[in-house]
Enzyme design. Structure first.
Site, PDB file in Angstrom:
ATOM      1  NE  ARG A 125      -3.605   2.105   2.791  1.00  0.00           N
ATOM      2  CZ  ARG A 125      -3.243   3.142   3.574  1.00  0.00           C
ATOM      3  NH1 ARG A 125      -2.066   3.141   4.197  1.00  0.00           N
ATOM      4  NH2 ARG A 125      -4.050   4.170   3.759  1.00  0.00           N
ATOM      5  CE  LYS A 152      -8.826   4.934   4.676  1.00  0.00           C
ATOM      6  NZ  LYS A 152      -8.462   4.732   3.280  1.00  0.00           N
ATOM      7  CB  SER A 169     -12.347  -0.633   1.461  1.00  0.00           C
ATOM      8  OG  SER A 169     -10.981  -0.893   1.496  1.00  0.00           O
TER       9      SER A 169
HETATM   10  C1  LIG Z   1      -5.607   1.056   5.452  1.00  0.00           C
HETATM   11  C2  LIG Z   1      -6.589   1.230   6.538  1.00  0.00           C
HETATM   12  N1  LIG Z   1      -7.948   1.198   6.315  1.00  0.00           N
HETATM   13  C3  LIG Z   1      -8.706   1.377   7.402  1.00  0.00           C
HETATM   14  S1  LIG Z   1      -7.682   1.617   8.778  1.00  0.00           S
HETATM   15  C4  LIG Z   1      -6.237   1.448   7.859  1.00  0.00           C
HETATM   16  C5  LIG Z   1      -4.888   1.551   8.471  1.00  0.00           C
HETATM   17  C6  LIG Z   1      -4.604   0.373   9.360  1.00  0.00           C
HETATM   18  O1  LIG Z   1      -3.337   0.569   9.950  1.00  0.00           O
HETATM   19  P1  LIG Z   1      -3.067   0.122  11.464  1.00  0.00           P
HETATM   20  O2  LIG Z   1      -3.139  -1.380  11.505  1.00  0.00           O
HETATM   21  O3  LIG Z   1      -1.661   0.629  11.744  1.00  0.00           O
HETATM   22  O4  LIG Z   1      -4.117   0.786  12.309  1.00  0.00           O
HETATM   23  C1  LIG Z   2      -8.429   0.169   3.312  1.00  0.00           C
HETATM   24  C2  LIG Z   2      -8.224  -1.174   3.354  1.00  0.00           C
HETATM   25  C3  LIG Z   2      -9.157  -2.063   3.971  1.00  0.00           C
HETATM   26  N1  LIG Z   2      -8.920  -3.377   4.013  1.00  0.00           N
HETATM   27  C4  LIG Z   2      -7.798  -3.912   3.463  1.00  0.00           C
HETATM   28  C5  LIG Z   2      -7.582  -5.379   3.549  1.00  0.00           C
HETATM   29  N2  LIG Z   2      -6.885  -3.130   2.856  1.00  0.00           N
HETATM   30  C6  LIG Z   2      -7.023  -1.792   2.759  1.00  0.00           C
HETATM   31  N3  LIG Z   2      -6.147  -1.083   2.191  1.00  0.00           N
END
Ligand SMILES: Cc1ncsc1CCOP(=O)(O)O
Ligand SMILES: C=C1C=NC(C)=NC1=N
Ligand SMILES: [Mg+2]
Length: 217
Positions: A41, A142, A113
């Site tokens: 990502r 995020k 998502s």
């Molecule tokens: C990509 C994404 N989508 C919802 S939360 C998130 C970030 C998750 O990162 P972390 O596990 O460090 O909270």
């Molecule tokens: C936003 C997200 C939610 N879920 C997963 C698996 N990946 C992502 N990048």
């Protein structure tokens, strides 16, 4: 390729998420530690682009292949196709899931998502292999994350679509993972729980500890 919940910790990272450590070293430690999926990502401040991103993606792919772990690319469908990644993950604001399924073909993994039963239904109709749901808890990983939603919507989707694998995401750590496992997910997705762990293998084991064996398939 079907979404396997055999090793249900789904690691997500970009080249800038690994602090002072080399991201490829962090990825290798996570692969050794038994992650079931890796998602590249590459977003936000300092994200790689062009040939640097291509090189990094190929290096991640080489590591994932040597451990037999699917590599999923977030957002960047063309990069995924260019390197023949194992799948893509898209959000509601990315390309439409049905279009992406057409573009990548039926053998690749498609993750979407979603934040509601309605969005989950649309994603399943479009051919998603799994849905990502969150943020369950607060997250710093995020920038534009919605407010923490807990596991309520996950439970609603798990009830409505018992055969649609759900990956919970957002602020998940060993202390709160059991609550997410109990909500009916097929996997938990984490960034900082692994990128910030000193003992990555130990952290992965701790994240899996709360999983109920033989939970929904
Ligand atoms: C990509 C994404 N989508 C919802 S939360 C998130 C970030 C998750 O990162 P972390 O596990 O460090 O909270
Ligand atoms: C936003 C997200 C939610 N879920 C997963 C698996 N990946 C992502 N990048
Ligand atoms: Mg996206």
């Amino acid at each position: 390729m079907k979404f396997s919940d055999k090793a249900a910790v789904y690691f997500i990272m970009g080249s800038k998420n690994s602090g002072t450590r080399n991201p490829l070293k962090v990825l290798e430690a996570a692969l050794k530690g038994g992650i079931g999926h890796f998602q590249l990502r590459e977003k936000g401040e300092g994200a790689l682009t062009g040939s640097a991103l291509l090189e990094f993606a190929l290096a991640c792919q080489q590591l994932c292949r040597s451990y037999g772990v699917p590599l999923i690319i977030n957002d960047l469908v063309e990069l995924a196709c260019q390197i023949d990644a194992d799948g893509v993950h898209i959000g509601q604001d990315d390309a439409e899931a049905g279009q992406v399924r057409q573009r990548i073909g039926k053998e690749k993994l498609l993750g979407v998502s979603v934040h509601s039963v309605k969005e989950a239904h649309l994603a399943a109709e479009a051919g998603a292999d799994y849905v990502g749901m969150g943020p369950v808890f607060g997250t710093a990983s995020k920038a534009d994350a919605k407010k923490p939603a807990g596991v309520q919507e996950i439970q609603a989707v798990a009830t409505a679509f018992p055969f649609l694998p759900i990956v919970g995401i957002g602020g998940i750590n060993p202390e709160n993972a059991a609550q997410v496992w109990r909500s009916g997910v097929a996997g938990i997705a984490v960034i900082s729980s692994i990128t910030e762990a000193h003992d990555i293998a130990g952290q992965i084991a701790a994240l899996q500890a709360g999983r109920i064996e033989g939970d929904r398939k």
